[in-house]
Design a protein around this motif. Sequence first.
Motif, mmCIF file in Angstrom:
data_model
loop_
_atom_site.group_PDB
_atom_site.id
_atom_site.type_symbol
_atom_site.label_atom_id
_atom_site.label_comp_id
_atom_site.label_asym_id
_atom_site.label_seq_id
_atom_site.Cartn_x
_atom_site.Cartn_y
_atom_site.Cartn_z
ATOM 1 N N TRP A 4 0.699 -1.060 0.180
ATOM 2 C CA TRP A 4 0.204 -0.145 0.008
ATOM 3 C C TRP A 4 0.806 1.298 0.016
ATOM 4 C CZ3 TRP A 4 0.979 2.976 4.284
ATOM 5 C CH2 TRP A 4 1.347 2.524 5.421
ATOM 6 N N ALA A 6 0.329 5.673 0.894
ATOM 7 C CA ALA A 6 -0.453 7.003 1.153
ATOM 8 C C ALA A 6 0.397 8.017 0.952
ATOM 9 C CB ALA A 6 -0.577 6.909 2.805
ATOM 10 N N SER A 8 0.413 12.422 0.667
ATOM 11 C CA SER A 8 -0.011 13.693 1.236
ATOM 12 C C SER A 8 0.625 14.960 0.872
ATOM 13 C CB SER A 8 -0.083 13.758 2.767
ATOM 14 O OG SER A 8 -0.524 14.943 3.385
ATOM 15 N N PHE A 85 -5.123 7.094 -0.652
ATOM 16 C CA PHE A 85 -4.675 5.870 -0.382
ATOM 17 C C PHE A 85 -4.860 5.024 -1.481
ATOM 18 C CE2 PHE A 85 -5.480 5.765 4.504
ATOM 19 C CZ PHE A 85 -4.520 7.030 4.769
ATOM 20 N N ALA A 190 -2.264 2.122 7.841
ATOM 21 C CA ALA A 190 -2.442 3.667 7.418
ATOM 22 C C ALA A 190 -4.005 4.092 7.798
ATOM 23 C CB ALA A 190 -2.092 4.036 6.011
ATOM 24 N N THR A 192 -6.399 7.800 8.167
ATOM 25 C CA THR A 192 -6.828 9.443 7.927
ATOM 26 C C THR A 192 -7.768 9.702 8.063
ATOM 27 O OG1 THR A 192 -6.045 11.038 6.671
ATOM 28 C CG2 THR A 192 -6.950 9.068 5.413
ATOM 29 N N VAL A 197 -2.231 12.060 8.474
ATOM 30 C CA VAL A 197 -2.057 10.664 8.259
ATOM 31 C C VAL A 197 -1.257 10.016 9.418
ATOM 32 C CG1 VAL A 197 -1.415 8.932 6.639
ATOM 33 C CG2 VAL A 197 -2.443 11.008 5.802
#
Length: 278
Positions: A4, A6, A8, A85, A190, A192, A197
Amino acid sequence: MCRWLAYSGTPLLLDSILYRPVHSLIDQSLHSRLGVETTNGDGAGIGWYAQEDIGTPALYRDIGPAWNNRNLREIATHVRSPLFFTHIRASTGSAVQQTNCHPFRHGRWMWMHNGAIADFPLMRRDLSLLVAPALYSAIEGTTDSELMFYLALTFGLDEDPPTAVARMAGVVERSGREHGVEFPLQMTIAVTDGDRVWAFRYSSQGASRSLFYSTRVDALRKLHPDVAFLQDVSDETRLIVSEPLGDLPGAWNEVPESTYGVVRGGAGEMYPFTPEPA
């Protein structure tokens, strides 16, 4: 297991992160270097927040493998987001179905997980009964990952995410050991709320799945002034990934064992993580 990422920071087309890097998440769906499985083909999902604050994230989840998912490619080349994500799934035993694909959403929250609750069928009933009645009916799938999310919501994710996740981990380990499971929990998570996050790396055995965070963009520009991507994003841009997206020297840092971090506005801090009694 799964892979995965994430993201930002500066609003970007999802394609910029999902497809263009040399070892993108799409490449990892076929050629993972650090995962338990080389191939992660049991579904894929993305969740993103619009540039206009509408309160809840959008989700796209599909059971097909990421490497030939035409709809995922279409969305990635047209959606621009400041926080998203993405997850590629390798099932640990639960069914390959859309409701079992990550990320999971509840209100403004998103959650995704790599790892497993060991011998989950032994504990499923006990753990399910701990979910708040008002939340239980919102569970759609059959994965340990989604149940972990709803346990964290039950234990106060809205008020204090690190404590809620620590309490979730605590009850999983307690239940596991009551059922004779020596190492009940393996997780990188993760989560958020669309603003911050949080990322967690922990396992009962002390040998957690891989997790990395990106070096600050201002530092990377000094190291690599000719990399165009670094000129196009702000200093606040950060990535957290199961596996590095490329081999750019100095770009990736391993999250220490039994640690969680929080990213907001580009600033990141890390703290020790220990499960707590709920």
